[in-house]
Design a protein around this motif. Structure first.
Motif, PDB file in Angstrom:
ATOM      1  N   LEU A  85     -29.690   1.538  -0.032  1.00  0.00           N
ATOM      2  CA  LEU A  85     -29.688  -0.007  -0.304  1.00  0.00           C
ATOM      3  C   LEU A  85     -28.822  -0.879   0.374  1.00  0.00           C
ATOM      4  CD1 LEU A  85     -31.153  -2.099  -2.247  1.00  0.00           C
ATOM      5  CD2 LEU A  85     -29.369  -1.263  -3.920  1.00  0.00           C
ATOM      6  N   LEU A 133     -34.389  -6.195  -7.078  1.00  0.00           N
ATOM      7  CA  LEU A 133     -35.213  -4.720  -6.929  1.00  0.00           C
ATOM      8  C   LEU A 133     -36.279  -4.821  -7.655  1.00  0.00           C
ATOM      9  CD1 LEU A 133     -32.231  -2.387  -6.910  1.00  0.00           C
ATOM     10  CD2 LEU A 133     -32.949  -3.766  -5.078  1.00  0.00           C
ATOM     11  N   GLU A 160     -37.084  -3.002 -11.078  1.00  0.00           N
ATOM     12  CA  GLU A 160     -36.479  -3.559 -12.364  1.00  0.00           C
ATOM     13  C   GLU A 160     -37.153  -4.863 -12.947  1.00  0.00           C
ATOM     14  OE1 GLU A 160     -34.127  -2.003 -14.196  1.00  0.00           O
ATOM     15  OE2 GLU A 160     -32.667  -0.767 -12.779  1.00  0.00           O
ATOM     16  N   TYR A 166     -26.403   4.624 -12.291  1.00  0.00           N
ATOM     17  CA  TYR A 166     -26.397   3.425 -11.774  1.00  0.00           C
ATOM     18  C   TYR A 166     -25.067   2.902 -11.242  1.00  0.00           C
ATOM     19  CZ  TYR A 166     -29.979   2.831 -15.282  1.00  0.00           C
ATOM     20  OH  TYR A 166     -31.257   3.089 -16.240  1.00  0.00           O
ATOM     21  N   GLY A 167     -24.924   1.792 -10.646  1.00  0.00           N
ATOM     22  CA  GLY A 167     -23.782   1.317 -10.345  1.00  0.00           C
ATOM     23  C   GLY A 167     -23.021   0.752 -11.664  1.00  0.00           C
ATOM     24  N   GLU A 193     -20.804   3.378  -7.648  1.00  0.00           N
ATOM     25  CA  GLU A 193     -22.052   3.809  -7.867  1.00  0.00           C
ATOM     26  C   GLU A 193     -22.060   5.343  -8.281  1.00  0.00           C
ATOM     27  OE1 GLU A 193     -24.671   2.169  -7.100  1.00  0.00           O
ATOM     28  OE2 GLU A 193     -26.109   3.486  -6.953  1.00  0.00           O
ATOM     29  N   LYS A 194     -23.023   5.349  -9.207  1.00  0.00           N
ATOM     30  CA  LYS A 194     -23.532   6.728  -9.731  1.00  0.00           C
ATOM     31  C   LYS A 194     -22.169   7.743 -10.065  1.00  0.00           C
ATOM     32  CE  LYS A 194     -27.944   6.670  -7.994  1.00  0.00           C
ATOM     33  NZ  LYS A 194     -28.260   5.563  -7.045  1.00  0.00           N
ATOM     34  N   ALA A 236     -25.417  -1.971 -13.356  1.00  0.00           N
ATOM     35  CA  ALA A 236     -26.104  -2.863 -12.520  1.00  0.00           C
ATOM     36  C   ALA A 236     -27.581  -2.612 -12.642  1.00  0.00           C
ATOM     37  CB  ALA A 236     -25.925  -2.855 -10.828  1.00  0.00           C
ATOM     38  N   VAL A 237     -28.499  -3.617 -12.841  1.00  0.00           N
ATOM     39  CA  VAL A 237     -29.748  -3.517 -13.179  1.00  0.00           C
ATOM     40  C   VAL A 237     -30.683  -4.319 -12.133  1.00  0.00           C
ATOM     41  CG1 VAL A 237     -29.886  -2.980 -15.664  1.00  0.00           C
ATOM     42  CG2 VAL A 237     -29.724  -5.239 -14.856  1.00  0.00           C
ATOM     43  N   GLY A 238     -30.163  -4.174 -10.908  1.00  0.00           N
ATOM     44  CA  GLY A 238     -31.030  -4.828  -9.750  1.00  0.00           C
ATOM     45  C   GLY A 238     -31.005  -6.311  -9.456  1.00  0.00           C
ATOM     46  N   TYR A 266     -28.754  -9.359  -7.822  1.00  0.00           N
ATOM     47  CA  TYR A 266     -27.394  -9.584  -6.989  1.00  0.00           C
ATOM     48  C   TYR A 266     -27.372 -10.892  -6.554  1.00  0.00           C
ATOM     49  CZ  TYR A 266     -27.476  -4.526  -6.969  1.00  0.00           C
ATOM     50  OH  TYR A 266     -27.717  -3.033  -7.214  1.00  0.00           O
ATOM     51  N   GLN A 280     -24.252   2.446   0.623  1.00  0.00           N
ATOM     52  CA  GLN A 280     -24.445   2.051  -0.857  1.00  0.00           C
ATOM     53  C   GLN A 280     -24.004   0.407  -0.835  1.00  0.00           C
ATOM     54  OE1 GLN A 280     -25.931   3.296  -2.996  1.00  0.00           O
ATOM     55  NE2 GLN A 280     -26.095   5.391  -2.822  1.00  0.00           N
ATOM     56  N   THR A 313     -23.126  -0.912  -3.466  1.00  0.00           N
ATOM     57  CA  THR A 313     -22.252  -0.898  -4.706  1.00  0.00           C
ATOM     58  C   THR A 313     -20.888  -0.919  -3.569  1.00  0.00           C
ATOM     59  OG1 THR A 313     -23.600  -0.231  -6.100  1.00  0.00           O
ATOM     60  CG2 THR A 313     -21.290   0.247  -6.656  1.00  0.00           C
TER      61      THR A 313
HETATM   62  C1  G1P Z   1     -29.762   1.106  -7.297  1.00  0.00           C
HETATM   63  C2  G1P Z   1     -28.358   0.794  -7.114  1.00  0.00           C
HETATM   64  C3  G1P Z   1     -27.505   1.022  -8.528  1.00  0.00           C
HETATM   65  C4  G1P Z   1     -28.486   0.321  -9.458  1.00  0.00           C
HETATM   66  C5  G1P Z   1     -29.770   0.623  -9.597  1.00  0.00           C
HETATM   67  C6  G1P Z   1     -30.633  -0.366 -10.541  1.00  0.00           C
HETATM   68  O1  G1P Z   1     -30.006   2.573  -7.464  1.00  0.00           O
HETATM   69  O2  G1P Z   1     -27.796   1.280  -6.159  1.00  0.00           O
HETATM   70  O3  G1P Z   1     -26.300   0.634  -8.260  1.00  0.00           O
HETATM   71  O4  G1P Z   1     -27.567   0.360 -10.792  1.00  0.00           O
HETATM   72  O5  G1P Z   1     -30.314   0.310  -8.445  1.00  0.00           O
HETATM   73  O6  G1P Z   1     -31.750  -0.029 -10.866  1.00  0.00           O
HETATM   74  P1  G1P Z   1     -31.065   3.379  -7.434  1.00  0.00           P
HETATM   75  O7  G1P Z   1     -32.085   2.921  -8.661  1.00  0.00           O
HETATM   76  O8  G1P Z   1     -32.057   2.781  -6.167  1.00  0.00           O
HETATM   77  O9  G1P Z   1     -30.763   4.790  -7.003  1.00  0.00           O
END
Ligand code: G1P
Length: 288
Positions: free
Chosen positions: A111, A131, A134, A172-173, A192-193, A205-207, A209, A231, A233
């Protein structure tokens, strides 16, 4: 303070979780009721005052470009047949010339890398990232609008968050929270994760920013993080302490449409909000 005028939509992902549906159709074009996922995100951005939409695409994603273009034959045929109510359904996919830009992310490097691919289109001003998988649903007061208001008040970086169950924190982040004032929480760390049991909170974090352009210089270093990816994040975490950094707890309903169950739930929930569909869907649900 500079206004947030531009939004990046990273849409280069392969969508493997929805195969075979996404073999030839981008996952962002999957419909929730009758609108593709990507258009919910674009509508949200527009409602928050965004003027320039930047799509970071990849091979096989040209349906997205066609969706946000004029469909000449279709529109001409609908006009000739006097179907103006159908033409109105296309309004949200129309843009002023020059207000949409596309750039390709040639390789799936993460990302952070996708966002970095848009650096020259964004330039030296704050920008949003949305994103599309979401679906953050609050049509009266969309998530990005909530965040833009916080940005106008606090400046710096703003990320949308929601509390997730402890056992999901490794997806998630996750924010390390400081002082909280209503729906706005200071961010002291962002990871991150994190491995289960090590997350600094359940605020994920839900996508969505709002990011300061200083992030591009950090992303340019190309450091790899979780999953070997560049990343977003990790780069954002390095801005903490140097710039204001806040988490906005989203007021509304989140549908995780990157997940099959979440995607189906979104379809049911949004269909039940439509007067033309609600009776039939509710009656059917009672029978099963
Ligand atoms: C991405 C981001 C993550 C965030 C998430 C939300 O992760 O890297 O920090 O919490 O989107 O959907 P991914 O879902 O692409 O692995």
């Amino acid at each position: 303070m500079k206004k947030v005028r531009k939004a990046i939509f990273p849409v280069a992902g392969l969508g493997t979780r929805f195969l075979p549906a996404t073999k030839a159709v981008p996952k962002e074009m999957l419909p929730v009721v009758d609108k593709p996922l990507i258009q919910y995100a674009v509508d949200e951005a527009r409602a928050a005052g965004i003027e320039q939409m930047i799509f970071v695409t990849g091979r096989g994603k040209s349906a997205i470009e066609d969706h946000f273009d004029i469909a000449y034959e279709l529109e001409d045929t609908l006009s000739a047949r006097d179907k103006s109510h159908l033409l109105e359904t296309l309004e949200g996919s129309r843009f002023a010339p020059g207000s949409i830009a596309y750039v390709r992310q040639q390789e799936p490097l993460g990302l952070g890398h996708a966002v970095w691919c848009a650096r020259d289109l964004v330039g030296d001003e704050p920008f949003a990232v949305l994103l599309a998988d979401e679906l953050l649903w609050n049509p009266g007061y969309p998530c990005l609008k909530q965040m833009v208001e916080t940005h106008e008040e606090k400046g710096g970086n703003v990320i949308a968050v929601l509390e997730v169950p402890e056992e999901h924190t490794d997806r998630y982040g996750i924010v390390d929270p400081g002082a909280r004032d209503g729906n706005v929480t200071e961010v002291r760390g962002f990871v991150e994760k994190p491995k289960l049991g090590t997350a600094p909170s359940r605020l994920a974090a839900v996508g969505r920013y709002i990011i300061q352009p200083a992030v591009f210089g950090l992303l340019a270093e190309g450091a790899r993080g979780a999953g070997g990816e560049i990343q977003l994040t990790d780069a954002l975490a390095r801005l903490i302490g140097k710039q204001p950094f806040h988490a906005q707890t989203f007021q509304g309903v989140r549908h995780d449409c990157g997940d099959k169950a979440g995607f189906i739930q979104a379809n049911i929930a949004l269909a039940l909000e439509r007067p033309d569909l609600e009776p039939a869907i509710r009656a059917f649900l009672k029978t099963i």
